[in-house]
Design a protein around this motif. Structure first.
Motif, PDB file in Angstrom:
ATOM      1  N   ASP A 110       0.857  -1.252   0.143  1.00 26.44           N
ATOM      2  CA  ASP A 110       0.061   0.063  -0.013  1.00 26.44           C
ATOM      3  C   ASP A 110       0.889   1.334   0.127  1.00 26.44           C
ATOM      4  N   LYS A 111       0.554   1.997  -0.996  1.00 27.05           N
ATOM      5  CA  LYS A 111       1.503   3.299  -1.209  1.00 27.05           C
ATOM      6  C   LYS A 111       1.374   4.170  -0.109  1.00 27.05           C
ATOM      7  N   GLU A 112       0.164   4.189   0.479  1.00 21.48           N
ATOM      8  CA  GLU A 112      -0.060   5.326   1.778  1.00 21.48           C
ATOM      9  C   GLU A 112       0.381   4.923   2.943  1.00 21.48           C
ATOM     10  N   LYS A 113       0.515   3.376   3.175  1.00 23.08           N
ATOM     11  CA  LYS A 113       1.321   3.288   4.182  1.00 23.08           C
ATOM     12  C   LYS A 113       2.980   3.058   4.124  1.00 23.08           C
ATOM     13  N   ARG A 114       3.287   2.833   2.796  1.00 18.08           N
ATOM     14  CA  ARG A 114       4.769   3.054   2.679  1.00 18.08           C
ATOM     15  C   ARG A 114       5.149   4.545   2.803  1.00 18.08           C
ATOM     16  N   THR A 115       4.300   5.604   2.355  1.00 16.86           N
ATOM     17  CA  THR A 115       4.529   6.813   2.845  1.00 16.86           C
ATOM     18  C   THR A 115       4.614   7.057   4.198  1.00 16.86           C
ATOM     19  N   LYS A 116       3.748   6.504   5.038  1.00 15.48           N
ATOM     20  CA  LYS A 116       3.663   6.761   6.449  1.00 15.48           C
ATOM     21  C   LYS A 116       5.084   6.139   7.157  1.00 15.48           C
ATOM     22  N   MET A 117       5.279   5.262   6.725  1.00 15.80           N
ATOM     23  CA  MET A 117       6.371   4.293   7.168  1.00 15.80           C
ATOM     24  C   MET A 117       7.799   5.075   6.779  1.00 15.80           C
ATOM     25  N   ALA A 118       7.928   5.563   5.650  1.00 21.70           N
ATOM     26  CA  ALA A 118       8.933   6.288   5.310  1.00 21.70           C
ATOM     27  C   ALA A 118       9.090   7.997   6.032  1.00 21.70           C
ATOM     28  N   THR A 119       8.077   8.454   6.430  1.00 24.54           N
ATOM     29  CA  THR A 119       7.766   9.530   7.131  1.00 24.54           C
ATOM     30  C   THR A 119       8.437   9.270   8.682  1.00 24.54           C
ATOM     31  N   THR A 120       7.963   8.148   9.294  1.00 20.51           N
ATOM     32  CA  THR A 120       8.322   7.737  10.502  1.00 20.51           C
ATOM     33  C   THR A 120       9.585   7.321  10.477  1.00 20.51           C
ATOM     34  N   LEU A 121      10.284   6.810   9.436  1.00 17.93           N
ATOM     35  CA  LEU A 121      11.704   6.462   9.333  1.00 17.93           C
ATOM     36  C   LEU A 121      12.764   7.758   9.416  1.00 17.93           C
ATOM     37  N   ILE A 122      12.001   8.684   8.586  1.00 21.38           N
ATOM     38  CA  ILE A 122      12.997   9.941   8.506  1.00 21.38           C
ATOM     39  C   ILE A 122      12.959  10.725  10.110  1.00 21.38           C
ATOM     40  N   GLU A 123      11.778  10.601  10.727  1.00 22.89           N
ATOM     41  CA  GLU A 123      12.058  11.142  12.009  1.00 22.89           C
ATOM     42  C   GLU A 123      12.699  10.253  13.024  1.00 22.89           C
ATOM     43  N   LEU A 124      12.749   9.244  13.009  1.00 20.14           N
ATOM     44  CA  LEU A 124      13.656   8.256  13.584  1.00 20.14           C
ATOM     45  C   LEU A 124      15.161   8.651  13.446  1.00 20.14           C
ATOM     46  N   ILE A 125      15.375   8.467  12.162  1.00 26.98           N
ATOM     47  CA  ILE A 125      16.691   8.996  11.799  1.00 26.98           C
ATOM     48  C   ILE A 125      17.128  10.397  12.402  1.00 26.98           C
ATOM     49  N   LYS A 126      16.185  11.276  12.784  1.00 28.01           N
ATOM     50  CA  LYS A 126      16.788  12.559  13.100  1.00 28.01           C
ATOM     51  C   LYS A 126      17.034  12.563  14.766  1.00 28.01           C
ATOM     52  N   GLN A 127      16.502  11.697  15.174  1.00 27.17           N
ATOM     53  CA  GLN A 127      16.729  11.465  16.627  1.00 27.17           C
ATOM     54  C   GLN A 127      17.847  10.463  16.871  1.00 27.17           C
ATOM     55  N   LEU A 128      18.242   9.605  15.919  1.00 22.42           N
ATOM     56  CA  LEU A 128      19.375   8.628  16.170  1.00 22.42           C
ATOM     57  C   LEU A 128      20.619   8.862  15.506  1.00 22.42           C
ATOM     58  N   ALA A 129      20.589   9.447  14.168  1.00 20.47           N
ATOM     59  CA  ALA A 129      21.579   9.464  13.342  1.00 20.47           C
ATOM     60  C   ALA A 129      22.312  10.895  13.409  1.00 20.47           C
ATOM     61  N   PRO A 130      23.762  10.578  13.557  1.00 23.38           N
ATOM     62  CA  PRO A 130      24.575  12.031  13.845  1.00 23.38           C
ATOM     63  C   PRO A 130      24.346  12.882  12.601  1.00 23.38           C
ATOM     64  N   VAL A 131      24.095  12.126  11.523  1.00 25.25           N
ATOM     65  CA  VAL A 131      23.988  13.111  10.081  1.00 25.25           C
ATOM     66  C   VAL A 131      22.691  13.774   9.966  1.00 25.25           C
ATOM     67  N   ALA A 132      21.801  13.639  10.921  1.00 27.16           N
ATOM     68  CA  ALA A 132      20.515  14.219  11.049  1.00 27.16           C
ATOM     69  C   ALA A 132      20.761  15.717  11.581  1.00 27.16           C
ATOM     70  N   LYS A 133      22.005  16.024  12.260  1.00 28.01           N
ATOM     71  CA  LYS A 133      22.212  17.490  12.635  1.00 28.01           C
ATOM     72  C   LYS A 133      21.928  18.330  11.513  1.00 28.01           C
ATOM     73  N   GLU A 134      22.407  17.992  10.371  1.00 27.67           N
ATOM     74  CA  GLU A 134      22.047  18.891   9.112  1.00 27.67           C
ATOM     75  C   GLU A 134      20.779  19.014   8.703  1.00 27.67           C
ATOM     76  N   ALA A 135      19.763  18.115   8.981  1.00 30.22           N
ATOM     77  CA  ALA A 135      18.744  18.201   8.569  1.00 30.22           C
ATOM     78  C   ALA A 135      17.841  19.470   8.544  1.00 30.22           C
ATOM     79  N   HIS A 136      17.862  20.062   9.533  1.00 31.44           N
ATOM     80  CA  HIS A 136      17.187  21.423   9.882  1.00 31.44           C
ATOM     81  C   HIS A 136      17.711  22.484   8.682  1.00 31.44           C
ATOM     82  N   GLU A 137      18.800  22.343   8.166  1.00 27.79           N
ATOM     83  CA  GLU A 137      19.381  23.390   7.278  1.00 27.79           C
ATOM     84  C   GLU A 137      18.889  22.669   5.853  1.00 27.79           C
ATOM     85  N   ASN A 138      18.857  21.461   5.829  1.00 30.03           N
ATOM     86  CA  ASN A 138      18.612  20.957   4.489  1.00 30.03           C
ATOM     87  C   ASN A 138      17.632  19.679   4.406  1.00 30.03           C
TER      88      ASN A 138
END
Length: 225
Positions: A33-61
Motif C-alpha cells: 500500500d502506497k499510503e502505508k509506505r509513505t507513512k512508514m517512510a516519514t516515520t523512518l525520517i523522524e527516527l533518523i533525526k533522533q538517532l543518526a548523527p548526520v541528521a544534525k544537518e537536516a534542519h538546514e536541508n
C-alpha cells in the motif's frame, strides 16, 4: 546460521546511516500500500533525526534526508515525497572540472610572490637599497626551498636564479655571499639568542635591513639623533 560475516551481507550504500536503516528502507519497499509506505517512510525520517548523527544537518536541508532515502532504495521507492524526487543521473554525474589559476611561475619551489618581490627590488634606484633587497630575496628563497626539500640549496644556485628572474638586473658577488653567510635562512635568525643589553636596541639592530621592501624604513629616527 550461528554467525553472519560482513562480507556475506549486502553492502551498505550510505554508511553514515548504518545497516539497520538500510534494512528498514528495504522493508518499506515491500509494503504493497502506497499510503502505508509513505507513512512508514516519514516515520523512518523522524527516527533518523533522533538517532543518526548526520541528521544534525537536516534542519538546514531537510530534503537531503529524503534524497538519501531514495539513494538507499536504489531509487526504487514509490512514496509521496514532500520534495522533488531526485534523479538517478545526478548521483553519477561527474563534477565540473575545477579551474586553477594558470600563472606561469618559473620556479615553483620559490612561488609567485618571489617574482613579485624581484620586480619591486628592480624598481629601487639606490644601489645599497637594491643590494639589501637582493640579499633579503636570497634569504627568502633559501627558506622557502628548505620548507619543501630536505637538501640544502647552494648559494650559487640562488644567485643564479635571482639573476634569471631579474633578467640580470639583480646581481651579487658569490664569494661575498658565502663569506658573510648572507643567505642564512630566516627562521634560524629568529632562534638566535639576543646578546645582553637593551632588548629594544638589539631588536632594532637585528631587524635593520631585514625588511628592505618597507617604504617607510627611512621615516623613523633614533631618539639620540
Amino acid at each position: 546460521m550461528i554467525g553472519e560475516y560482513n562480507t556475506q551481507r549486502e553492502a551498505i550504500i550510505l554508511k553514515e546511516y548504518g545497516r539497520n536503516v538500510q534494512k528498514l528502507v528495504n522493508y518499506i519497499r515491500t509494503i504493497p500500500d502506497k499510503e502505508k509506505r509513505t507513512k512508514m517512510a516519514t516515520t523512518l525520517i523522524e527516527l533518523i533525526k533522533q538517532l543518526a548523527p548526520v541528521a544534525k544537518e537536516a534542519h538546514e536541508n531537510p530534503q537531503r534526508m529524503w534524497d538519501d532515502l531514495y539513494i538507499i532504495a536504489d531509487f526504487n521507492l514509490d512514496v509521496d515525497n514532500p520534495f522533488t524526487t531526485p534523479d538517478r543521473t545526478i548521483l553519477f554525474k561527474k563534477p565540473r572540472k575545477m579551474e586553477y589559476p594558470q600563472n606561469d611561475v618559473r620556479f615553483k619551489h620559490y612561488g609567485k610572490n618571489i617574482e613579485r618581490l624581484v620586480a619591486e627590488a628592480i624598481k629601487k634606484e639606490d644601489p645599497q637599497e637594491r643590494e639589501e633587497a637582493t640579499i633579503y630575496l636570497g634569504k627568502l628563497m633559501k627558506t622557502f626551498y628548505s620548507n619543501w626539500n630536505k637538501e640544502t640549496l647552494d648559494d650559487s644556485v640562488i644567485v643564479k636564479d635571482i639573476a634569471l628572474l631579474s633578467k640580470g638586473k639583480l646581481t651579487l658577488n658569490l664569494d661575498k655571499v658565502r663569506e658573510d653567510n648572507l643567505f642564512e635562512k630566516l627562521y634560524r635568525e629568529k632562534k638566535k639568542l639576543r646578546p645582553e643589553g637593551n632588548p629594544r636596541d638589539n631588536r632594532d639592530n637585528r631587524n635593520r635591513g631585514n625588511r628592505p621592501f618597507n617604504k617607510n624604513r627611512h621615516g623613523h629616527r633614533r631618539r639620540d639623533q
